[in-house]
Design a protein around this motif. Structure first.
Motif, PDB file in Angstrom:
ATOM      1  N   ASP A  33       0.805  -1.229   0.000  1.00  0.00           N
ATOM      2  CA  ASP A  33       0.000   0.000   0.000  1.00  0.00           C
ATOM      3  C   ASP A  33       0.835   1.274   0.000  1.00  0.00           C
ATOM      4  O   ASP A  33       0.389   2.326  -0.426  1.00  0.00           O
ATOM      5  CB  ASP A  33      -0.901   0.042   1.259  1.00  0.00           C
ATOM      6  N   TRP A  34       2.059   1.168   0.523  1.00  0.00           N
ATOM      7  CA  TRP A  34       2.865   2.386   0.683  1.00  0.00           C
ATOM      8  C   TRP A  34       4.069   2.400  -0.242  1.00  0.00           C
ATOM      9  O   TRP A  34       4.937   3.248  -0.111  1.00  0.00           O
ATOM     10  CB  TRP A  34       3.319   2.517   2.153  1.00  0.00           C
ATOM     11  N   GLY A  35       4.108   1.487  -1.189  1.00  0.00           N
ATOM     12  CA  GLY A  35       5.163   1.513  -2.187  1.00  0.00           C
ATOM     13  C   GLY A  35       6.331   0.578  -1.920  1.00  0.00           C
ATOM     14  O   GLY A  35       7.222   0.455  -2.753  1.00  0.00           O
ATOM     15  N   TYR A  36       6.341  -0.090  -0.784  1.00  0.00           N
ATOM     16  CA  TYR A  36       7.491  -0.942  -0.444  1.00  0.00           C
ATOM     17  C   TYR A  36       7.363  -2.317  -1.110  1.00  0.00           C
ATOM     18  O   TYR A  36       6.272  -2.807  -1.328  1.00  0.00           O
ATOM     19  CB  TYR A  36       7.608  -1.082   1.079  1.00  0.00           C
ATOM     20  N   PRO A  37       8.495  -2.952  -1.410  1.00  0.00           N
ATOM     21  CA  PRO A  37       8.448  -4.226  -2.141  1.00  0.00           C
ATOM     22  C   PRO A  37       7.914  -5.362  -1.275  1.00  0.00           C
ATOM     23  O   PRO A  37       8.295  -5.511  -0.105  1.00  0.00           O
ATOM     24  CB  PRO A  37       9.917  -4.478  -2.515  1.00  0.00           C
ATOM     25  N   LEU A  38       7.063  -6.148  -1.849  1.00  0.00           N
ATOM     26  CA  LEU A  38       6.474  -7.293  -1.170  1.00  0.00           C
ATOM     27  C   LEU A  38       6.658  -8.510  -2.067  1.00  0.00           C
ATOM     28  O   LEU A  38       6.318  -8.465  -3.242  1.00  0.00           O
ATOM     29  CB  LEU A  38       4.976  -7.019  -0.947  1.00  0.00           C
ATOM     30  N   ALA A  39       7.229  -9.582  -1.511  1.00  0.00           N
ATOM     31  CA  ALA A  39       7.444 -10.792  -2.294  1.00  0.00           C
ATOM     32  C   ALA A  39       6.109 -11.507  -2.438  1.00  0.00           C
ATOM     33  O   ALA A  39       5.628 -12.141  -1.508  1.00  0.00           O
ATOM     34  CB  ALA A  39       8.480 -11.687  -1.607  1.00  0.00           C
ATOM     35  N   ALA A  40       5.509 -11.397  -3.610  1.00  0.00           N
ATOM     36  CA  ALA A  40       4.145 -11.877  -3.813  1.00  0.00           C
ATOM     37  C   ALA A  40       4.045 -13.365  -3.562  1.00  0.00           C
ATOM     38  O   ALA A  40       4.825 -14.155  -4.088  1.00  0.00           O
ATOM     39  CB  ALA A  40       3.704 -11.553  -5.241  1.00  0.00           C
ATOM     40  N   GLY A  41       3.050 -13.749  -2.771  1.00  0.00           N
ATOM     41  CA  GLY A  41       2.772 -15.160  -2.556  1.00  0.00           C
ATOM     42  C   GLY A  41       3.777 -15.884  -1.695  1.00  0.00           C
ATOM     43  O   GLY A  41       3.721 -17.096  -1.569  1.00  0.00           O
ATOM     44  N   ARG A  42       4.719 -15.161  -1.112  1.00  0.00           N
ATOM     45  CA  ARG A  42       5.735 -15.844  -0.305  1.00  0.00           C
ATOM     46  C   ARG A  42       5.437 -15.667   1.174  1.00  0.00           C
ATOM     47  O   ARG A  42       4.869 -14.654   1.569  1.00  0.00           O
ATOM     48  CB  ARG A  42       7.114 -15.282  -0.636  1.00  0.00           C
ATOM     49  N   PRO A  43       5.850 -16.626   1.999  1.00  0.00           N
ATOM     50  CA  PRO A  43       5.595 -16.509   3.439  1.00  0.00           C
ATOM     51  C   PRO A  43       6.455 -15.431   4.082  1.00  0.00           C
ATOM     52  O   PRO A  43       7.385 -14.909   3.465  1.00  0.00           O
ATOM     53  CB  PRO A  43       5.978 -17.898   3.980  1.00  0.00           C
ATOM     54  N   ALA A  44       6.108 -15.130   5.336  1.00  0.00           N
ATOM     55  CA  ALA A  44       6.794 -14.055   6.056  1.00  0.00           C
ATOM     56  C   ALA A  44       8.296 -14.265   6.102  1.00  0.00           C
ATOM     57  O   ALA A  44       9.079 -13.324   6.018  1.00  0.00           O
ATOM     58  CB  ALA A  44       6.227 -13.932   7.473  1.00  0.00           C
ATOM     59  N   GLY A  45       8.717 -15.512   6.234  1.00  0.00           N
ATOM     60  CA  GLY A  45      10.144 -15.800   6.357  1.00  0.00           C
ATOM     61  C   GLY A  45      10.936 -15.532   5.091  1.00  0.00           C
ATOM     62  O   GLY A  45      12.169 -15.569   5.108  1.00  0.00           O
ATOM     63  N   GLU A  46      10.245 -15.268   3.975  1.00  0.00           N
ATOM     64  CA  GLU A  46      10.969 -15.035   2.722  1.00  0.00           C
ATOM     65  C   GLU A  46      10.748 -13.617   2.222  1.00  0.00           C
ATOM     66  O   GLU A  46      10.911 -13.353   1.027  1.00  0.00           O
ATOM     67  CB  GLU A  46      10.509 -16.048   1.665  1.00  0.00           C
ATOM     68  N   GLN A  47      10.357 -12.722   3.116  1.00  0.00           N
ATOM     69  CA  GLN A  47      10.065 -11.353   2.685  1.00  0.00           C
ATOM     70  C   GLN A  47      11.279 -10.449   2.768  1.00  0.00           C
ATOM     71  O   GLN A  47      11.332  -9.429   2.100  1.00  0.00           O
ATOM     72  CB  GLN A  47       8.936 -10.764   3.555  1.00  0.00           C
ATOM     73  N   THR A  48      12.218 -10.786   3.599  1.00  0.00           N
ATOM     74  CA  THR A  48      13.409  -9.958   3.726  1.00  0.00           C
ATOM     75  C   THR A  48      14.563 -10.543   2.932  1.00  0.00           C
ATOM     76  O   THR A  48      15.397  -9.818   2.403  1.00  0.00           O
ATOM     77  CB  THR A  48      13.795  -9.810   5.207  1.00  0.00           C
ATOM     78  N   ASN A  49      14.593 -11.864   2.859  1.00  0.00           N
ATOM     79  CA  ASN A  49      15.572 -12.554   2.012  1.00  0.00           C
ATOM     80  C   ASN A  49      14.776 -13.355   0.993  1.00  0.00           C
ATOM     81  O   ASN A  49      14.366 -14.479   1.235  1.00  0.00           O
ATOM     82  CB  ASN A  49      16.457 -13.476   2.855  1.00  0.00           C
ATOM     83  N   VAL A  50      14.547 -12.731  -0.167  1.00  0.00           N
ATOM     84  CA  VAL A  50      13.643 -13.298  -1.166  1.00  0.00           C
ATOM     85  C   VAL A  50      14.401 -14.294  -2.026  1.00  0.00           C
ATOM     86  O   VAL A  50      15.398 -13.941  -2.658  1.00  0.00           O
ATOM     87  CB  VAL A  50      13.055 -12.179  -2.058  1.00  0.00           C
ATOM     88  N   PRO A  51      13.943 -15.555  -2.058  1.00  0.00           N
ATOM     89  CA  PRO A  51      14.668 -16.556  -2.846  1.00  0.00           C
ATOM     90  C   PRO A  51      14.639 -16.208  -4.332  1.00  0.00           C
ATOM     91  O   PRO A  51      13.613 -15.785  -4.877  1.00  0.00           O
ATOM     92  CB  PRO A  51      13.886 -17.860  -2.596  1.00  0.00           C
ATOM     93  N   LEU A  52      15.784 -16.375  -4.984  1.00  0.00           N
ATOM     94  CA  LEU A  52      15.899 -16.077  -6.407  1.00  0.00           C
ATOM     95  C   LEU A  52      16.142 -17.338  -7.195  1.00  0.00           C
ATOM     96  O   LEU A  52      16.925 -18.194  -6.788  1.00  0.00           O
ATOM     97  CB  LEU A  52      17.078 -15.125  -6.643  1.00  0.00           C
ATOM     98  N   GLY A  53      15.449 -17.455  -8.317  1.00  0.00           N
ATOM     99  CA  GLY A  53      15.763 -18.527  -9.243  1.00  0.00           C
ATOM    100  C   GLY A  53      16.921 -18.105 -10.128  1.00  0.00           C
ATOM    101  O   GLY A  53      17.283 -16.938 -10.192  1.00  0.00           O
ATOM    102  N   ARG A  54      17.490 -19.088 -10.822  1.00  0.00           N
ATOM    103  CA  ARG A  54      18.623 -18.776 -11.688  1.00  0.00           C
ATOM    104  C   ARG A  54      18.243 -17.706 -12.706  1.00  0.00           C
ATOM    105  O   ARG A  54      19.030 -16.817 -13.030  1.00  0.00           O
ATOM    106  CB  ARG A  54      19.088 -20.047 -12.412  1.00  0.00           C
ATOM    107  N   GLU A  55      16.993 -17.764 -13.186  1.00  0.00           N
ATOM    108  CA  GLU A  55      16.579 -16.820 -14.232  1.00  0.00           C
ATOM    109  C   GLU A  55      16.413 -15.399 -13.694  1.00  0.00           C
ATOM    110  O   GLU A  55      16.341 -14.451 -14.463  1.00  0.00           O
ATOM    111  CB  GLU A  55      15.283 -17.296 -14.889  1.00  0.00           C
ATOM    112  N   ASP A  56      16.341 -15.274 -12.357  1.00  0.00           N
ATOM    113  CA  ASP A  56      16.153 -13.940 -11.777  1.00  0.00           C
ATOM    114  C   ASP A  56      17.461 -13.206 -11.557  1.00  0.00           C
ATOM    115  O   ASP A  56      17.460 -11.997 -11.319  1.00  0.00           O
ATOM    116  CB  ASP A  56      15.466 -14.054 -10.403  1.00  0.00           C
ATOM    117  N   LEU A  57      18.566 -13.940 -11.603  1.00  0.00           N
ATOM    118  CA  LEU A  57      19.831 -13.337 -11.171  1.00  0.00           C
ATOM    119  C   LEU A  57      20.244 -12.088 -11.948  1.00  0.00           C
ATOM    120  O   LEU A  57      20.661 -11.107 -11.332  1.00  0.00           O
ATOM    121  CB  LEU A  57      20.942 -14.387 -11.199  1.00  0.00           C
TER     122      LEU A  57
END
Lengths: 98, 415, 190
Positions: free
Chosen positions: A54-78
């Motif tokens: 709501d305030w413009g900050y990044p949110l890892a869509a569909g991910r649990p709370a534990g993955e919001q600060t350290n968002v897992p990346l796939g190889r294609e995201d690197l």
């Protein structure tokens, strides 16, 4: 340069369902919340991973709370994640090994 | 059962405290002489790493809220960086106690500071620490200084004053306060045990945990386990407040039944609608059939956190109480991280609207959405804890939620 | 040969200033966080950066060609120390000041991951000083500095940059400001 990546992703249909595991990633995108100001460049570079709250900050869509600060990346995201780290105006992002 | 020499006292001393009356066995405001007469001296340990072993056997977990195994923190700090030029570790006794509903650390520091100092020094010896800090609020400094003055071994302990704010006791906030004077959490990419105060391996341990260590160093792991349960050995201090005859600190066994503890505090569990267990980042539970136990997977167990028990009489509205607490928590944001800075006031506002009986059926869903949107997003657990509190209120006071959405509250008193 | 160098000096000076103007305006506008027309935000950020780097390159040629030009009598010292020049020392000195500031801004921007966000931002704000000084240098020192077409374009640039800066200082500048003040998407206040 990278500005076509978002359009390219959409064009090739590379839009993963939120929450699914992404192929072969060994890195996470670490968000330093004390620096982040919700500028939104990262959400443009990684549209399949991050949306804005709501305030413009990044949110890892569909991910649990534990993955919001350290968002897992796939190889294609690197590559896009590397761009996000470099371009973040607040230097709030870094790549970490999983 | 270990039969290594350093788990037994070197010479016969006063009997180890029996039952659950351990931390205050030397009586109120015990001076060093009384303290030694009650407990005897801490035996000299020839092998500092033996402390890790004893703590592992004892099963002692942190009493500051997170219930992290004490031995693991100690070992992580001890093994952080080796080599000739490794920076020497730092030990910090955390007596900041930022939670308004918690006062057990204050009571401990006023009455049994020597136990805290014993534990602190034992840990510092085990780590060969170069700096020892004790960080606590203004009101506790005098008794600690008095205790230090009464002994020879504590001269090197640096006392620092903690801010009276909710977040001041968060581990990285403590380190930050010591380093920069600013008691706000920092973005942590490495554990404090590797990279803490000025880059040194740092061990931050709650003062009550250190007091238990002071006793374990004397009487061993099996003695510690003689109270409590296998899942939750030993004893813990709880701060009991709310609709009880008087605020009290009690020492209870691990796995104790919540209604027994309430009765010991002079309250009738049947007269309560709920108890807030674990403080403002804890959860509301109905007391019947519950056990206060860290790390117990069974259904009746509720983690005690930092031992805060706040009783809510049946005549009070839990939603109104939760709205007040959430508003306080929103105000206590360090205002560094967006989701906390903006999400918590939104959560508080929605909670206030629910508490005031606003006719908006979307409120519970909105509260859940806001809770999910702040969880895990911030450089400390303030947003998560607040979301957890709100979630537990919606569950524990579900009947009240239905009434409020219909526009009325059937609780007699309003706080 | 001198005339070629002189012409190159004038042209590259003008182009460099134009690129600096573009970069400054974009730098201000991107800060608002709003979605920009045509390209994503990060793309505009890159244009901002690349325009600044190009401006620096053109500035290099501007200074270089004038140093080689025997008429301009530009010393290497004049590149870093202002107001020592033989020809119009004050206005030329302004150019030196602008160059020094630009170098500081660009170098710290390229190294910002090493110096940290606070130091980077503090130096970056010097752009607000650098740009007007560069314009003043162009007007005062440029061969075309006082000619009508140049003064008109300089005035236009000042208006554009001034308007952007004024917007920057206004309350509604940040896209999410209203939302952050209001509380939530639903517009509640805490």
């Amino acid at each position: 340069m990278t500005r076509n990546r978002a359009t390219r992703n959409r064009a090739t249909g590379n839009r993963a369902t939120p929450g699914t595991s992404r192929g072969g990633g060994s890195a996470t995108l670490h968000i330093d919340w004390t620096r982040c100001d919700g500028r939104g460049l990262c959400t443009e570079l990684l549209p399949d991973l991050l949306v804005r709250d709501d305030w413009g900050y990044p949110l890892a869509a569909g991910r649990p709370a534990g993955e919001q600060t350290n968002v897992p990346l796939g190889r294609e995201d690197l590559p896009a994640a590397g761009d996000a780290v470099a371009l973040c105006p607040r230097l709030a992002l870094s790549l970490r090994r999983r | 059962m270990s039969t290594a020499p350093d788990t037994r006292p070197v010479e016969p001393v006063s009997a180890a405290p029996a039952g659950t009356h351990r931390l205050f066995a030397a009586g109120p405001a015990a001076d060093h002489g009384t303290h030694l007469r009650t407990y005897g001296p801490v035996p000299e340990s020839p092998d500092p790493s033996g402390l890790v072993r004893i703590l592992k056997e004892s099963g002692l977990t942190g009493r500051g809220g997170a219930a992290f195994p004490a031995w693991r923190k100690l070992e992580a700090t001890a093994s952080a960086r080796g080599g000739v030029f490794a920076p020497a570790p730092v030990v910090i006794a955390n007596g900041a106690e930022g939670e308004p509903l918690s006062f057990k650390d204050r009571v401990l520091l006023h009455n049994a500071p020597h136990l805290v100092l014993d534990g602190l020094l034992a840990v510092a010896r085990a780590l060969n620490a170069s700096r020892i800090h004790l960080h606590t609020t203004a009101g506790n400094i005098a008794p600690v200084e008095r205790a230090i003055a009464q002994r020879r071994d504590a001269r090197g302990i640096r006392i620092s004053e903690a801010e009276e704010s909710f977040l001041s006791g968060e581990a990285s906030a403590v380190v930050n306060a010591l380093h920069t004077g600013s008691a706000v959490p920092v973005d942590r990419v490495r554990r404090l045990s590797e990279d803490g105060l000025k880059g040194r391996p740092t061990l931050v341990q709650n003062v009550e945990t250190l007091a238990h260590i002071g006793l374990i160093a004397r009487f061993g792991a099996q003695w510690f386990r003689s109270a409590g349960t296998p899942h939750d050995p030993g004893t813990r201090l709880v701060s009991v407040s709310g609709d009880v005859p008087a605020e009290r600190v009690l020492e209870i066994a691990g796995g104790a039944r919540l209604d027994d503890v309430l009765r010991e505090a002079g309250a009738d569990p049947a007269s309560l609608s709920a108890v807030l267990v674990g403080g403002f980042h804890g959860r509301w539970v109905a007391p019947a059939g519950r056990r206060l136990s860290a790390a117990d997977p069974s259904m009746q167990a509720v983690p005690p956190g930092a031992g805060i028990l706040h009783a809510l009489g049946a005549h009070r509205c839990g939603l109104a109480e939760t709205a007040r607490i959430t508003s306080y928590l929103a105000g206590q944001s360090a205002r560094q991280c967006g989701p906390c800075m903006f999400g918590l006031p939104a959560l508080a506002s929605a909670m206030a609207r629910l508490a005031s009986g606003e006719d908006d059926p979307t409120l519970p869903a909105e509260l859940e959405r806001l809770g999910l949107s702040v969880a895990g997003r911030g450089s400390c657990h303030h947003p998560d804890g607040t979301a957890r509190l709100v979630g537990s209120a919606l569950e524990a006071f579900a009947a009240d939620v239905a009434h409020h959405l219909d526009g009325y509250c059937n609780r007699k008193a309003r706080p | 040969m001198d005339e070629v160098l002189w012409a190159a000096g004038r042209a590259t000076g003008f182009v460099s200033l134009a690129l600096m103007t573009l970069s400054t305006v974009l730098g201000i506008l991107v800060r608002s966080g709003r979605r920009a027309p045509g390209m994503p935000r990060f793309a505009w950020t890159l244009v901002h950066r690349n325009a600044a780097l190009l401006a620096t390159a053109f500035l290099g040629i501007h200074v270089g060609s004038l140093m080689l030009d025997s008429y301009a009598k530009l010393d290497p010292v004049d590149v870093v120390v202002p107001f020592l020049g033989a020809y119009k020392p004050f206005w030329q000195g302004l150019g030196t000041v602008a160059l020094d500031l630009l170098l500081a801004v660009v170098v710290t921007a390229l190294l910002r991951h090493r110096i940290g966000p606070r130091a980077f931002r503090a130096v970056h704000l010097l752009t607000y000083a650098m740009w007007p000084v560069a314009v003043a240098h162009a007007v005062g020192n440029g061969t075309d500095g006082t000619s009508a077409w140049f003064l008109l374009s300089a005035a236009a640039a000042v208006v554009v940059v001034g308007a952007a800066a004024a917007w920057r200082l206004s309350a509604g500048f940040i896209e999410s400001a209203a939302l952050r003040r209001a509380g939530t998407r639903r517009g509640e206040t805490a």
